[in-house]
Design an enzyme around this catalytic site. Structure first.
Site, PDB file in Angstrom:
ATOM      1  N   LYS C  80       0.848  -1.198   0.000  1.00 54.18           N
ATOM      2  CA  LYS C  80       0.000   0.000   0.000  1.00 54.18           C
ATOM      3  C   LYS C  80       0.883   1.246   0.000  1.00 54.18           C
ATOM      4  O   LYS C  80       1.919   1.274   0.670  1.00 54.18           O
ATOM      5  CB  LYS C  80      -0.902  -0.028   1.245  1.00 54.18           C
ATOM      6  CG  LYS C  80      -1.960   1.066   1.289  1.00 54.18           C
ATOM      7  CD  LYS C  80      -2.855   0.906   2.523  1.00 54.18           C
ATOM      8  CE  LYS C  80      -3.922   1.983   2.612  1.00 54.18           C
ATOM      9  NZ  LYS C  80      -4.789   1.834   3.802  1.00 54.18           N
ATOM     10  N   SER C 155      -9.659   2.018   2.911  1.00 52.80           N
ATOM     11  CA  SER C 155      -8.752   2.729   2.033  1.00 52.80           C
ATOM     12  C   SER C 155      -7.754   1.832   1.305  1.00 52.80           C
ATOM     13  O   SER C 155      -7.157   2.269   0.336  1.00 52.80           O
ATOM     14  CB  SER C 155      -7.983   3.771   2.840  1.00 52.80           C
ATOM     15  OG  SER C 155      -7.163   3.135   3.800  1.00 52.80           O
ATOM     16  N   SER C 179      -9.889  -0.254   7.126  1.00 48.17           N
ATOM     17  CA  SER C 179      -9.284  -0.092   5.803  1.00 48.17           C
ATOM     18  C   SER C 179      -8.640  -1.346   5.208  1.00 48.17           C
ATOM     19  O   SER C 179      -8.294  -1.361   4.032  1.00 48.17           O
ATOM     20  CB  SER C 179      -8.248   1.031   5.834  1.00 48.17           C
ATOM     21  OG  SER C 179      -8.905   2.271   5.837  1.00 48.17           O
TER      22      SER C 179
END
Ligand SMILES: [Mg+2]
Ligand SMILES: [Zn+2]
Lengths: 480, 97, 492
Positions: C80, C155, C179
């Site tokens: 990420k 996210s 997330s």
């Protein structure tokens, strides 16, 4: 003037002290002074994304030590908070500090001003990180940022508004300074910024119960400037009140060159720091054992030392006061006196020549570098008449600047006093023969003429002659 | 209780947060913030007077480093991403007036 | 069947058995990414092919020399974009960091690399992890591999889509309020948010410091256990990392659920929960029951207060954490400015997107003078009450079972217009972060619209073992779930 109101100045101080740790408060970067810009930095103290603080244990040790020495309560569970404000000297735009649970609270120190004692309350002491350095670049008309000082550990000592004059303020600061220096927690140099004082000041009519509106003055970096700033701000506030105006609560910058303070406010600097508990650092739990351990390591502080010097070495109060002003001087004195066995002479070297040389070199007493062994050796050389006093003064300068070994130095430079009566008499006879006028003057009753002849003899002996013997032999020869 | 965020408040928060909002954006921010505040007012239903605020969940305390220098010259790394630099320093609009 | 259809552990096994080379595994990932990125856009940065292959070569040599023997050696991975990767753009999906190349890697990334992982790219996400759809990314949205007209969640949407779309065998995500778990639910992937402090946060660009945790996003539960075992460790650079008694997560997988006490909070099945989601989640509970678990309903209480408490705390911390983005040290700086504060304001207003600005404004407000007690402290007190409610629940149950999100993945462009509504969809996930609990998300079937439904298992602090036991047992009974993109890969 009879109609004139009488005013009283009310002063509280926020004193920032840089701690003498090897590394910064939250990272393993060096705290060494100097260094090319940004060389003592890492992701933590430059606020890189993803970096996290880790607390230096020594900072807590020093903070506790200062708290104990200033009679504070130690907060058993203390925490860090974030103080948020944007400024380029602060890479994260928040400072990790303490608001809600500072490490020390409710302390006091006792000061003496003009012979009377007074206790100044300490509201709290908290730990925090220092900011970086900004310098102006004329070419770019911009500022340059160096984070070498960013993250250097500080304690902030917040006093109660207990002081009423600049004399009290300076006595309080001196007290803090010697105490912290004795603890070894900081060198407390105002000029270099390792001790900095912000002055909170208000005035009120004598007898008033309520405090007036206070201002905070920053950027004061000497005792002299503090006295100026207090006088200047007191005057400014009284004038405002006399004119029927109000004092505005604000932060002001003292400009010692201009001898005036200036407001620092800008509409972009709201003084709203949005403190909240620092989530990246767990709390600090301080046990009684930890406190006891630090208490047990406490040094003998100035007052106790001063009393002991008077008793043990028969020094005057004044001398003992001067010797104990600096921990470094006191330590040097004790060690040297123990080695040479002559405390009075040792004391004299430290009070007269040392203080003079410190002034000449604009150095701090804490900065002396010579070893007590060498000072003791010098005292022994004079006690044994091996060197005379003028040679000794010259040798001491060498000890002071280069920490030379006086025994070796005297040997190598052939500075031993000449005590050989035969050799001296031979030289003096020559001098007498070469200066008939002086001899005549002497014999005519001008006894002072002997001084010239002594000087000539010393010159011929390169300063190494035993002055007592020179006088004795010369007098005998002149009387012949 | 319906919150109303006025211009003064939103400008003040803009100063704190260093965000600049103009016209339409400001109106939206006022509305968004008021709406969120109305919503979080729900917490007032809870009686929390006797509850200690919980910052750290675990009883982990006293996490320290030893006072040992571990980092060397970090200047190159520090300045590698700087938008403007000069002589190993960051350049910012002048801070001295 | 492609190598990218294997789980990370399976691929690692083949690499160690010399059935597959590290280069072949990396190639398969790069090719899959090449074939799908136009449609998925899971990545912000794809690492240069030559560099990936050189790294694969280096890892192969270490495996051959017997220096790398772990389950992930040689397996490609995506990270990420809010985790620092040395020498590789790390933007947190923000304009304000769109040129930031960190000089150090996050500890979690370092640990993966030490275990022989081959990083192929940095995945898309909501800007600074603020969002539930990956639509707030400065680099544009990611598509859901089950339906490209839908969001992947957020996210960590890029990481979940990359795994679900068979671009990589596994990825790292971060979870501040759901997330990891919510995009896993939306994309049919499996992920775990570990107990706070289990994985170092060093090098993770902070959103809410007291809430953030890094965790794995993978194809199945076994992978999650193996990955977590690799990245979890106390870290002297993260003062909030915790030294746990045990890191042997894989050991728990096959222990079965006989006697495991599972509580189903009635509060998680009330209004707002899609009936199909409810039905799938409860069916999963029945499966666990039939495997020998003791399943009971109970009242958790206070559930509705978790979201306001969470947003107050998260926004307050974020407003402070994001102060460092100011155009001075790194990242974007506005072009036109005359003085310092104008530079700050323009840089930040231009550099941050609307959702980030909204949260910074709220966070700054609730911490400001006069409001701190009413909002921030109130939230911390509420957090204490919620934590007490979970403590009570875990005195009775080993695992709490519920949905991850109220619905399946929404359509693109349907969420951002009403921020509050978007926040409300986090209702089942945020308590886990507030209370530092571990939470695991795995698919429990497809809804009638063909979209995966997520099952959430929540454990007491440091009791990931119970989650792995339950999740693994359920997964064995459930069988595999594949996205159309994974099927496309399988049919290659
Ligand atoms: Mg301070
Ligand atoms: Zn540093």
């Amino acid at each position: 003037m009879s109609g004139m109101k009488q005013y009283e100045t009310v002063i509280g101080l926020e004193v920032h002290v840089e701690l003498a740790t090897k590394t910064k408060i939250f990272c393993g970067c060096s705290t060494a002074f100097g260094g090319a810009p940004n060389t003592h930095t890492c992701p933590v103290c430059t606020g890189m994304p993803g970096s996290l603080p880790v607390l230096n244990k020594q900072v807590v040790n020093y903070a506790i030590a200062v708290g104990l020495a200033t009679n504070c309560d130690i907060t058993r569970k203390c925490k860090f908070d974030r103080k948020n404000y944007f400024y380029p000297d602060n890479p994260q735009n928040y400072q990790i500090s303490q608001l809600y649970y500072p490490i020390c609270r409710n302390g006091h120190v006792d000061i003496t001003v003009n012979g009377s004692q007074k206790s100044v309350g300490i509201h709290e002491i908290h730990m925090e990180e220092d900011a970086g350095k900004l310098i102006h670049d004329n070419w770019l008309d911009a500022s340059l940022v160096d984070y070498n000082r960013s993250g250097v550990p500080l304690i902030e000592i917040v006093s109660e508004p207990d002081m009423r004059s600049s004399e009290e303020v300076i006595a309080y600061l001196e007290k803090l300074r010697t105490t912290i220096q004795y603890l070894g927690a900081s060198d407390c140099k105002l000029q270099e910024g390792s001790m900095r004082a912000d002055v909170n000041l208000s005035v009120r009519e004598v007898g008033a119960k309520q405090f007036g509106t206070r201002t905070e003055m920053k950027n004061i970096n000497s005792f002299k400037a503090i006295a100026h700033a207090i006088a200047g701000e007191t005057q400014r506030q009284i004038e405002l009140l006399e004119d029927g105006k109000k004092v505005i609560q604000e932060t002001r910058r003292w400009d010692d060159n201009k001898g005036a303070s200036f407001p620092m406010r800008s509409k972009e600097d709201a003084k709203d720091y949005r403190y909240f508990p620092e989530p990246d650092l767990p709390p600090i739990v301080i046990s009684q054992e930890w406190i006891d351990r630090i208490k047990s390591r406490e040094p003998e502080f100035k007052e106790e030392k001063q009393a002991r010097y008077q008793k043990e070495f028969g020094l005057t109060e004044y001398d003992a006061d001067i010797l104990t002003d600096s921990r470094k001087i006191a330590e040097t004195f004790e060690k040297a006196a123990a080695i040479c066995g002559n405390p009075k002479k040792t004391a004299n070297w430290l009070m007269d020549d040392t203080m003079r040389l410190l002034k000449d070199h604009s150095m701090d007493p804490e900065d002396i570098r010579f070893s007590p062994e060498h000072l003791a050796a010098l005292v022994k050389l004079t006690d044994s008449n091996t060197i005379n006093s003028s040679v000794a003064a010259e040798v001491f300068e060498k000890i002071f600047t280069d920490d030379i070994d006086p025994d070796k130095y005297v040997e190598e430079h052939g500075l031993k006093q000449v005590n050989d009566a035969g050799a001296l008499e031979e030289t003096i006879r020559g001098i007498v023969a070469a200066n008939p006028q002086s001899v005549a003057d002497y014999k005519a009753g001008k006894k002072k003429a002997i001084g010239f002849l002594v000087g000539q003899t010393m010159k011929a002996m390169k300063g190494k002659a035993n002055p007592g013997m020179v006088n004795q032999i010369l007098t005998r020869l002149l009387e012949e | 209780m319906a919150h109303v965020i006025d211009d003064e408040t939103i400008d003040y928060v803009g100063i704190l947060a260093k965000l600049e909002l103009d016209g339409e954006e400001k109106e939206k921010a006022k509305k968004d913030m008021a709406q969120m505040l109305d919503y979080v007012d729900m917490l007032n239903e809870l009686d929390t007077d006797s509850v200690e605020p919980m910052t750290h969940v675990f009883p982990v305390n006293n996490v320290f480093r030893e006072d040992v220098v571990t980092n060397g010259d970090g200047s190159e790394e520090a300045l590698a991403n700087a938008p403007e630099k000069k002589e190993n320093q960051y350049v910012v609009p002048k801070t001295f007036v | 069947m492609s190598l990218m259809n294997l789980t990370a552990v399976e691929l690692g096994r083949k690499i160690r058995a010399k059935e597959v080379s590290v280069q072949e595994a990396a190639q398969a990932s790069l090719e899959s990414i090449d074939a799908k990125e136009d449609r998925l856009h899971s990545f912000i940065t794809r690492i240069d092919r030559k560099k990936v292959l050189a790294r694969a070569d280096e890892v192969q040599k270490k495996i051959d020399a017997g220096e790398l023997t772990g389950p992930l050696a040689g397996v490609p991975v995506a990270i990420k974009d809010n985790m620092n990767t040395k020498g590789v753009l790390t933007s947190a999906a923000s304009h304000i960091l769109d040129n930031f190349v960190p000089r150090f890697s996050a500890t979690a990334v370092e640990r993966l690399e030490q275990a022989g992982a081959v990083v192929v790219g940095k995945t898309n996400m909501d800007e600074f992890a603020m969002g539930s759809t990956t639509e707030t990314s400065y680099f544009g949205p990611t598509a859901n591999p089950f339906d490209t007209a839908r969001v992947p969640g957020g996210s960590s949407g890029g990481s979940a889509a990359a795994v679900s779309g068979a671009e990589v065998p596994y990825a790292l995500g971060s979870d501040t309020g759901g997330s990891i778990r919510q995009p896993c639910a939306y994309c049919g992937a499996t992920g775990i948010k570990p107990t706070y402090g289990t994985v170092s946060r060093y090098g993770l660009i902070a959103y809410g410091s007291s809430l953030d945790q890094i965790g794995p996003i993978a194809k199945d539960v076994s992978d999650c256990a193996a990955i977590l075992e690799t990245i979890a460790a106390p870290d002297e650079k993260d003062s909030t990392s915790v030294a746990r008694d045990s890191y042997a997560f894989t050991k728990s997988l096959t222990q079965g659920v006989k006697g495991l006490k599972i509580g189903i909070p009635r509060d998680y099945f009330g209004d707002g929960l899609d009936p199909e989601v409810r039905q799938k989640v409860l069916a999963a509970a029945d499966v666990l029951k039939s495997e020998g678990a003791i399943v009971e309903e109970f009242d958790l209480s206070l559930v509705q207060y978790a979201i306001p408490a969470y947003y107050l705390i998260a926004c307050a911390e974020a407003s402070s954490n994001l102060e460092r983005f100011d155009g001075v040290k790194y990242g974007y700086r506005t072009k036109d400015y005359e003085e310092l504060h104008q530079m700050y304001k323009k840089t930040r207003s231009e550099g941050f997107g609307p959702e980030v600005r909204r949260r910074i404004m709220l966070g700054s407000f609730v911490l400001s003078s006069g409001y701190y007690d009413a909002y921030y402290l109130k939230a911390l007190r509420t957090k204490a009450l919620i934590k007490a409610a979970f403590d009570k629940a875990f005195a009775r149950y080993d695992v709490i079972l519920g949905p991850v999100a109220p619905t399946t993945a929404p359509k693109m462009n349907s969420s951002l217009s009403d921020p509050l509504k978007m926040y409300l969809s986090d209702v089942y996930t945020v308590s886990v972060n507030l209370c530092c609990l571990p939470g695991l998300s795995l698919p429990c079937g497809l809804a009638s619209d063909g979209m995966p439904v997520g099952l959430q298992l929540i454990g007491d602090c440091f009791r990931e073992d119970n989650l792995f036991r339950a999740a693994y047992a359920y997964e064995q009974a459930r069988g595999p779930i594949m996205s159309p993109f994974a099927r496309e890969e399988a049919e290659k």
